[in-house]
Design a protein around this motif. Structure first.
Motif, PDB file in Angstrom:
ATOM      1  N   ALA A   1       4.183  -5.244   8.588  1.00 14.72           N
ATOM      2  CA  ALA A   1       3.759  -6.050   9.819  1.00 14.72           C
ATOM      3  C   ALA A   1       5.061  -5.551  10.944  1.00 14.72           C
ATOM      4  O   ALA A   1       4.819  -5.417  12.288  1.00 14.72           O
ATOM      5  N   ARG A   2       6.230  -5.554  10.619  1.00 14.36           N
ATOM      6  CA  ARG A   2       7.158  -5.155  11.392  1.00 14.36           C
ATOM      7  C   ARG A   2       7.119  -3.890  12.050  1.00 14.36           C
ATOM      8  O   ARG A   2       7.146  -3.459  13.108  1.00 14.36           O
ATOM      9  N   PHE A   3       6.574  -2.842  11.122  1.00 12.85           N
ATOM     10  CA  PHE A   3       6.704  -1.370  11.319  1.00 12.85           C
ATOM     11  C   PHE A   3       5.311  -1.307  12.101  1.00 12.85           C
ATOM     12  O   PHE A   3       5.122  -0.384  13.246  1.00 12.85           O
ATOM     13  N   ALA A   4       4.282  -2.047  11.907  1.00  9.90           N
ATOM     14  CA  ALA A   4       2.979  -2.186  12.965  1.00  9.90           C
ATOM     15  C   ALA A   4       3.181  -2.471  14.254  1.00  9.90           C
ATOM     16  O   ALA A   4       2.572  -1.972  15.152  1.00  9.90           O
TER      17      ALA A   4
ATOM     18  N   ASP B   1       8.519   4.827   1.014  1.00  5.73           N
ATOM     19  CA  ASP B   1       8.840   3.113   1.852  1.00  5.73           C
ATOM     20  C   ASP B   1       7.546   2.094   1.327  1.00  5.73           C
ATOM     21  O   ASP B   1       6.350   2.976   1.140  1.00  5.73           O
ATOM     22  N   VAL B   2       7.807   0.932   1.465  1.00  2.89           N
ATOM     23  CA  VAL B   2       6.796  -0.035   0.830  1.00  2.89           C
ATOM     24  C   VAL B   2       5.651  -0.060   2.080  1.00  2.89           C
ATOM     25  O   VAL B   2       4.452  -0.407   1.666  1.00  2.89           O
ATOM     26  N   SER B   3       5.877   0.173   3.168  1.00  9.84           N
ATOM     27  CA  SER B   3       5.045   0.418   4.362  1.00  9.84           C
ATOM     28  C   SER B   3       4.452   1.371   4.736  1.00  9.84           C
ATOM     29  O   SER B   3       5.118   2.375   5.025  1.00  9.84           O
ATOM     30  N   PRO B   4       3.005   1.343   4.536  1.00  9.51           N
ATOM     31  CA  PRO B   4       2.223   2.403   4.724  1.00  9.51           C
ATOM     32  C   PRO B   4       2.557   3.119   6.390  1.00  9.51           C
ATOM     33  O   PRO B   4       2.642   4.214   6.329  1.00  9.51           O
ATOM     34  N   THR B   5       2.645   2.299   7.286  1.00 13.46           N
ATOM     35  CA  THR B   5       3.100   2.729   8.667  1.00 13.46           C
ATOM     36  C   THR B   5       4.633   3.502   8.722  1.00 13.46           C
ATOM     37  O   THR B   5       4.468   4.258   9.270  1.00 13.46           O
ATOM     38  N   ALA B   6       5.429   2.922   7.890  1.00 14.65           N
ATOM     39  CA  ALA B   6       6.731   3.210   8.009  1.00 14.65           C
ATOM     40  C   ALA B   6       6.533   4.631   7.402  1.00 14.65           C
ATOM     41  O   ALA B   6       7.257   5.834   7.826  1.00 14.65           O
ATOM     42  N   ALA B   7       5.828   4.957   6.167  1.00 11.41           N
ATOM     43  CA  ALA B   7       5.670   6.083   5.527  1.00 11.41           C
ATOM     44  C   ALA B   7       4.974   7.124   6.425  1.00 11.41           C
ATOM     45  O   ALA B   7       5.532   8.486   6.398  1.00 11.41           O
TER      46      ALA B   7
ATOM     47  N   ASP C   1       6.130   9.261   0.426  1.00 10.05           N
ATOM     48  CA  ASP C   1       5.027   8.703  -0.260  1.00 10.05           C
ATOM     49  C   ASP C   1       5.259   7.228   0.014  1.00 10.05           C
ATOM     50  O   ASP C   1       6.337   6.602   0.560  1.00 10.05           O
ATOM     51  N   VAL C   2       4.222   6.354  -0.230  1.00  5.31           N
ATOM     52  CA  VAL C   2       4.046   4.945  -0.310  1.00  5.31           C
ATOM     53  C   VAL C   2       4.295   4.391  -1.388  1.00  5.31           C
ATOM     54  O   VAL C   2       3.545   4.643  -2.465  1.00  5.31           O
ATOM     55  N   ARG C   3       5.137   3.587  -1.738  1.00  4.62           N
ATOM     56  CA  ARG C   3       5.703   3.082  -2.948  1.00  4.62           C
ATOM     57  C   ARG C   3       6.709   1.926  -3.044  1.00  4.62           C
ATOM     58  O   ARG C   3       7.435   1.546  -2.086  1.00  4.62           O
TER      59      ARG C   3
END
Length: 194
Positions: free
Chosen positions: A16-19, A77-83, A99-101
């Protein structure tokens, strides 16, 4: 592990933060962050690395700088948007994989000769961080470096203080301290795999 999605340290909260903002902590523009990145890279003492791992890469600002110190950088990163933002930021750089992880999931296979924990350790409990740290150390090559840098302030979304994070890392089996630095607002430590 089930994570309460309303918690400020949950994967959904980071997404949510990165979105909402592609640079929620001003990694790209802050003088503090530039100072922190410089201190992290300086703590490596000019050493060149073959394979580096950066969990919690956020939007890739530090990742791009780590690419100058390592032949290959595996970041996630755990955030897909951040990745996605990190992939965009590091797209022109050879040898960088994003990657997303979730950091609580099994670590990507090593060995790595550098692992960087920057501004991520305080989002976990002591027990979680001990397990995460043990997994990271297991993937660290003999003589490899664990580099950690954390803010020294307090935040409602942090579960541990930066000093507590570094105390947990200091207690991990198989590591010996190599460098300890305090800077205005943050600390940097380097350990070596025995």
């Amino acid at each position: 592990m089930s994570v309460n999605q309303t918690r400020p340290w949950s994967p959904a909260a980071f997404e949510a933060r990165f979105a909402a903002d592609p640079d929620p902590w001003s990694f790209r523009t802050s003088a503090y962050e530039r100072s922190r990145y410089s201190a992290l890279l300086s703590a490596l003492g000019g050493r060149r690395f073959e394979r580096a791992l950066e969990p919690g890469c956020a939007n890739g600002e530090l990742t791009a700088q780590l690419a100058s110190a390592a032949e290959r950088v595996i970041a996630f990163d755990v955030s897909p948007t951040a990745a996605a933002l990190a992939r965009e930021r590091c797209g022109p750089l050879a040898g960088v994989t994003i990657d997303v992880r979730d950091l609580r999931d099994p670590c990507p296979p090593g060995p790595f000769d550098l692992v960087v924990l920057s501004e991520v350790g305080y989002y976990f409990t002591t027990r979680e961080l001990e397990a995460i740290g043990g997994g990271l150390v297991a993937q660290l090559a003999p003589g490899g470096a664990l580099l950690a840098g954390h803010w020294q302030g307090r935040s409602d979304d942090h579960r541990l203080h930066g000093d507590e994070v570094h105390a947990v890392l200091d207690g991990l089996d198989g590591l010996r301290p190599r460098r300890r630095e305090r800077h205005p607002g943050f600390r940097v430590d380097v350990w070596e795999r025995a």
